[in-house]
Write a protein that holds these residues in place. Structure first.
Motif, PDB file in Angstrom:
ATOM      1  N   LEU A 126     -27.720 -27.359  -9.810  1.00 16.11           N
ATOM      2  CA  LEU A 126     -28.680 -28.225  -9.122  1.00 16.11           C
ATOM      3  C   LEU A 126     -28.400 -29.692  -9.456  1.00 16.11           C
ATOM      4  CD1 LEU A 126     -31.943 -26.150  -9.570  1.00 16.11           C
ATOM      5  CD2 LEU A 126     -30.929 -26.826  -7.376  1.00 16.11           C
ATOM      6  N   GLN A 127     -28.154 -29.961 -10.725  1.00 18.74           N
ATOM      7  CA  GLN A 127     -27.862 -31.320 -11.169  1.00 18.74           C
ATOM      8  C   GLN A 127     -26.594 -31.862 -10.500  1.00 18.74           C
ATOM      9  OE1 GLN A 127     -26.998 -31.577 -15.346  1.00 18.74           O
ATOM     10  NE2 GLN A 127     -27.126 -33.785 -15.377  1.00 18.74           N
ATOM     11  N   GLN A 128     -25.618 -30.983 -10.278  1.00 22.59           N
ATOM     12  CA  GLN A 128     -24.363 -31.376  -9.648  1.00 22.59           C
ATOM     13  C   GLN A 128     -24.453 -31.404  -8.116  1.00 22.59           C
ATOM     14  OE1 GLN A 128     -21.600 -32.374 -11.494  1.00 22.59           O
ATOM     15  NE2 GLN A 128     -23.173 -32.288 -13.086  1.00 22.59           N
ATOM     16  N   ASN A 129     -25.630 -31.131  -7.577  1.00 21.43           N
ATOM     17  CA  ASN A 129     -25.870 -31.099  -6.127  1.00 21.43           C
ATOM     18  C   ASN A 129     -25.030 -30.042  -5.408  1.00 21.43           C
ATOM     19  OD1 ASN A 129     -27.834 -33.203  -6.087  1.00 21.43           O
ATOM     20  ND2 ASN A 129     -26.168 -34.655  -6.400  1.00 21.43           N
ATOM     21  N   ILE A 130     -24.702 -28.984  -6.115  1.00 16.65           N
ATOM     22  CA  ILE A 130     -24.008 -27.847  -5.498  1.00 16.65           C
ATOM     23  C   ILE A 130     -25.036 -26.934  -4.834  1.00 16.65           C
ATOM     24  CG2 ILE A 130     -22.633 -25.784  -6.005  1.00 16.65           C
ATOM     25  CD1 ILE A 130     -21.254 -27.517  -8.205  1.00 16.65           C
ATOM     26  N   LEU A 131     -26.230 -26.883  -5.426  1.00 16.53           N
ATOM     27  CA  LEU A 131     -27.319 -26.062  -4.903  1.00 16.53           C
ATOM     28  C   LEU A 131     -28.472 -26.941  -4.446  1.00 16.53           C
ATOM     29  CD1 LEU A 131     -27.628 -23.304  -7.666  1.00 16.53           C
ATOM     30  CD2 LEU A 131     -26.337 -23.202  -5.530  1.00 16.53           C
ATOM     31  N   THR A 132     -29.217 -26.428  -3.479  1.00 14.01           N
ATOM     32  CA  THR A 132     -30.448 -27.049  -3.010  1.00 14.01           C
ATOM     33  C   THR A 132     -31.563 -26.022  -3.163  1.00 14.01           C
ATOM     34  OG1 THR A 132     -29.240 -28.372  -1.399  1.00 14.01           O
ATOM     35  CG2 THR A 132     -31.600 -28.079  -1.002  1.00 14.01           C
ATOM     36  N   ILE A 133     -32.701 -26.457  -3.636  1.00  9.49           N
ATOM     37  CA  ILE A 133     -33.851 -25.564  -3.816  1.00  9.49           C
ATOM     38  C   ILE A 133     -34.523 -25.304  -2.473  1.00  9.49           C
ATOM     39  CG2 ILE A 133     -36.168 -25.407  -4.796  1.00  9.49           C
ATOM     40  CD1 ILE A 133     -35.116 -26.888  -7.236  1.00  9.49           C
ATOM     41  N   ALA A 134     -34.910 -24.037  -2.255  1.00  9.04           N
ATOM     42  CA  ALA A 134     -35.606 -23.679  -1.015  1.00  9.04           C
ATOM     43  C   ALA A 134     -36.479 -22.448  -1.244  1.00  9.04           C
ATOM     44  CB  ALA A 134     -34.599 -23.390   0.094  1.00  9.04           C
ATOM     45  N   ASP A 135     -37.586 -22.379  -0.505  1.00 13.28           N
ATOM     46  CA  ASP A 135     -38.355 -21.142  -0.453  1.00 13.28           C
ATOM     47  C   ASP A 135     -37.557 -20.186   0.429  1.00 13.28           C
ATOM     48  OD1 ASP A 135     -40.409 -22.214  -1.960  1.00 13.28           O
ATOM     49  OD2 ASP A 135     -41.714 -22.613  -0.243  1.00 13.28           O
ATOM     50  N   ILE A 136     -37.222 -19.025  -0.117  1.00 16.53           N
ATOM     51  CA  ILE A 136     -36.441 -18.051   0.646  1.00 16.53           C
ATOM     52  C   ILE A 136     -37.216 -16.736   0.674  1.00 16.53           C
ATOM     53  CG2 ILE A 136     -34.239 -16.822   0.837  1.00 16.53           C
ATOM     54  CD1 ILE A 136     -33.000 -19.154  -0.834  1.00 16.53           C
ATOM     55  N   ARG A 137     -37.566 -16.325   1.870  1.00 21.56           N
ATOM     56  CA  ARG A 137     -38.302 -15.083   2.073  1.00 21.56           C
ATOM     57  C   ARG A 137     -37.337 -14.003   2.558  1.00 21.56           C
ATOM     58  NH1 ARG A 137     -41.125 -19.369   3.020  1.00 21.56           N
ATOM     59  NH2 ARG A 137     -43.299 -19.526   2.405  1.00 21.56           N
ATOM     60  N   PRO A 138     -37.691 -12.749   2.380  1.00 18.58           N
ATOM     61  CA  PRO A 138     -36.828 -11.682   2.911  1.00 18.58           C
ATOM     62  C   PRO A 138     -36.517 -11.871   4.394  1.00 18.58           C
ATOM     63  CG  PRO A 138     -38.427 -10.744   1.414  1.00 18.58           C
ATOM     64  CD  PRO A 138     -38.803 -12.200   1.596  1.00 18.58           C
ATOM     65  N   SER A 139     -37.475 -12.376   5.162  1.00 19.21           N
ATOM     66  CA  SER A 139     -37.239 -12.587   6.600  1.00 19.21           C
ATOM     67  C   SER A 139     -36.230 -13.712   6.862  1.00 19.21           C
ATOM     68  CB  SER A 139     -38.558 -12.897   7.317  1.00 19.21           C
ATOM     69  OG  SER A 139     -39.138 -14.081   6.788  1.00 19.21           O
ATOM     70  N   ASP A 140     -35.956 -14.554   5.872  1.00 18.66           N
ATOM     71  CA  ASP A 140     -34.988 -15.645   6.013  1.00 18.66           C
ATOM     72  C   ASP A 140     -33.546 -15.187   5.805  1.00 18.66           C
ATOM     73  OD1 ASP A 140     -37.050 -17.520   6.391  1.00 18.66           O
ATOM     74  OD2 ASP A 140     -37.236 -17.825   4.213  1.00 18.66           O
ATOM     75  N   LEU A 141     -33.355 -14.000   5.273  1.00 25.17           N
ATOM     76  CA  LEU A 141     -32.002 -13.544   4.949  1.00 25.17           C
ATOM     77  C   LEU A 141     -31.074 -13.567   6.158  1.00 25.17           C
ATOM     78  CD1 LEU A 141     -32.739 -10.658   2.420  1.00 25.17           C
ATOM     79  CD2 LEU A 141     -31.812 -12.944   1.937  1.00 25.17           C
ATOM     80  N   LYS A 142     -31.621 -13.358   7.342  1.00 27.89           N
ATOM     81  CA  LYS A 142     -30.801 -13.362   8.566  1.00 27.89           C
ATOM     82  C   LYS A 142     -30.149 -14.719   8.821  1.00 27.89           C
ATOM     83  CE  LYS A 142     -34.798 -14.310  11.560  1.00 27.89           C
ATOM     84  NZ  LYS A 142     -35.710 -14.588  10.456  1.00 27.89           N
ATOM     85  N   ASN A 143     -30.665 -15.774   8.170  1.00 26.10           N
ATOM     86  CA  ASN A 143     -30.131 -17.125   8.338  1.00 26.10           C
ATOM     87  C   ASN A 143     -28.973 -17.437   7.382  1.00 26.10           C
ATOM     88  OD1 ASN A 143     -32.169 -17.651  10.261  1.00 26.10           O
ATOM     89  ND2 ASN A 143     -33.591 -18.133   8.603  1.00 26.10           N
ATOM     90  N   PHE A 144     -28.633 -16.471   6.532  1.00 24.74           N
ATOM     91  CA  PHE A 144     -27.593 -16.692   5.531  1.00 24.74           C
ATOM     92  C   PHE A 144     -26.419 -15.751   5.740  1.00 24.74           C
ATOM     93  CE2 PHE A 144     -31.567 -18.060   3.521  1.00 24.74           C
ATOM     94  CZ  PHE A 144     -31.227 -19.372   3.193  1.00 24.74           C
ATOM     95  N   GLU A 145     -25.251 -16.187   5.286  1.00 19.92           N
ATOM     96  CA  GLU A 145     -24.039 -15.375   5.375  1.00 19.92           C
ATOM     97  C   GLU A 145     -23.815 -14.542   4.122  1.00 19.92           C
ATOM     98  OE1 GLU A 145     -20.730 -17.984   6.117  1.00 19.92           O
ATOM     99  OE2 GLU A 145     -21.639 -18.801   7.939  1.00 19.92           O
ATOM    100  N   LYS A 146     -24.065 -15.163   2.956  1.00 18.04           N
ATOM    101  CA  LYS A 146     -23.764 -14.467   1.707  1.00 18.04           C
ATOM    102  C   LYS A 146     -24.676 -14.931   0.582  1.00 18.04           C
ATOM    103  CE  LYS A 146     -19.806 -17.571   1.272  1.00 18.04           C
ATOM    104  NZ  LYS A 146     -18.349 -17.640   1.184  1.00 18.04           N
ATOM    105  N   VAL A 147     -24.706 -14.097  -0.444  1.00 15.93           N
ATOM    106  CA  VAL A 147     -25.452 -14.383  -1.659  1.00 15.93           C
ATOM    107  C   VAL A 147     -24.436 -14.450  -2.798  1.00 15.93           C
ATOM    108  CG1 VAL A 147     -25.938 -11.918  -2.065  1.00 15.93           C
ATOM    109  CG2 VAL A 147     -27.372 -13.649  -3.152  1.00 15.93           C
ATOM    110  N   ARG A 148     -24.706 -15.322  -3.760  1.00 11.36           N
ATOM    111  CA  ARG A 148     -23.838 -15.459  -4.929  1.00 11.36           C
ATOM    112  C   ARG A 148     -24.707 -15.319  -6.177  1.00 11.36           C
ATOM    113  NH1 ARG A 148     -19.377 -20.213  -5.672  1.00 11.36           N
ATOM    114  NH2 ARG A 148     -18.242 -18.885  -4.239  1.00 11.36           N
ATOM    115  N   PHE A 149     -24.171 -14.640  -7.166  1.00 13.00           N
ATOM    116  CA  PHE A 149     -24.882 -14.410  -8.419  1.00 13.00           C
ATOM    117  C   PHE A 149     -24.515 -15.511  -9.416  1.00 13.00           C
ATOM    118  CE2 PHE A 149     -24.291 -10.493  -6.187  1.00 13.00           C
ATOM    119  CZ  PHE A 149     -25.544  -9.903  -6.253  1.00 13.00           C
TER     120      PHE A 149
END
Length: 169
Positions: A126-149
């Motif tokens: 987050l500090q490096q601006n690689i990630l952005t914070i967002a509310d993510i609901r299960p119904s939002d998953l269709k808007n994404f391509e992949k998840v990273r751990f």
């Protein structure tokens, strides 16, 4: 036992044992409350995650890295045939059973606004601006391509990725 009030520098307390295999990655596990009780080194291997099961847990509290993972272990019992779980609390996606997560929409990476445990690697990204914070609901998953751990044991570049189609409801 060492008193935490003594403000000891962990670098002075952690001594690598001679028996550690130089070709193995280890995580250092420190058990403490108001005092440090135990320091140990546990071999670490990347998990092979090829599917996730959404699991709902509104009452779960894991704001600190507890030694007692009973609550998370009981949630893992609900994973069915999936390799791991993706936890949903109060309608929002939080984390997997062992890491923070980030979602890619094709342009940028987003991480859940309310993780169960705000990890150090997540904070750094987050500090490096690689990630952005967002509310993510299960119904939002269709808007994404992949998840990273994301966790402290994995560099961003080596983190495991999974297509969102492999997240089961």
């Amino acid at each position: 036992m060492l008193g935490l009030e003594a403000k000891e520098d962990l670098a002075n307390l952690i001594v690598l044992p001679d028996y550690l295999d130089q070709n193995q990655t280890y995580k250092c596990r420190i058990l403490y409350d108001t005092h440090i009780h135990h320091i140990e080194f546990v071999p670490y291997t990347l998990r092979q995650i090829q599917s996730l099961q959404l699991v709902y847990a509104n009452e779960l509290d894991y704001s600190y890295k507890f030694a007692d993972r009973t609550a998370l272990q009981s949630l893992l019992q609900k994973k069915g045939t999936a390799d791991d779980i993706l936890i949903v609390k109060n309608g929002l996606i939080t984390d997997s059973s062992y890491s923070n997560v980030a979602f890619f929409d094709g342009l940028q990476w987003f991480t859940p606004s309310l993780p169960l445990l705000a990890g150090t690697r997540r904070a750094y990204l987050l500090q490096q601006n690689i990630l952005t914070i967002a509310d993510i609901r299960p119904s939002d998953l269709k808007n994404f391509e992949k998840v990273r751990f994301i966790n402290a044991m994995m560099d961003w570049e080596e983190s495991i990725e999974l297509k969102v189609e492999k997240i089961f409801n």
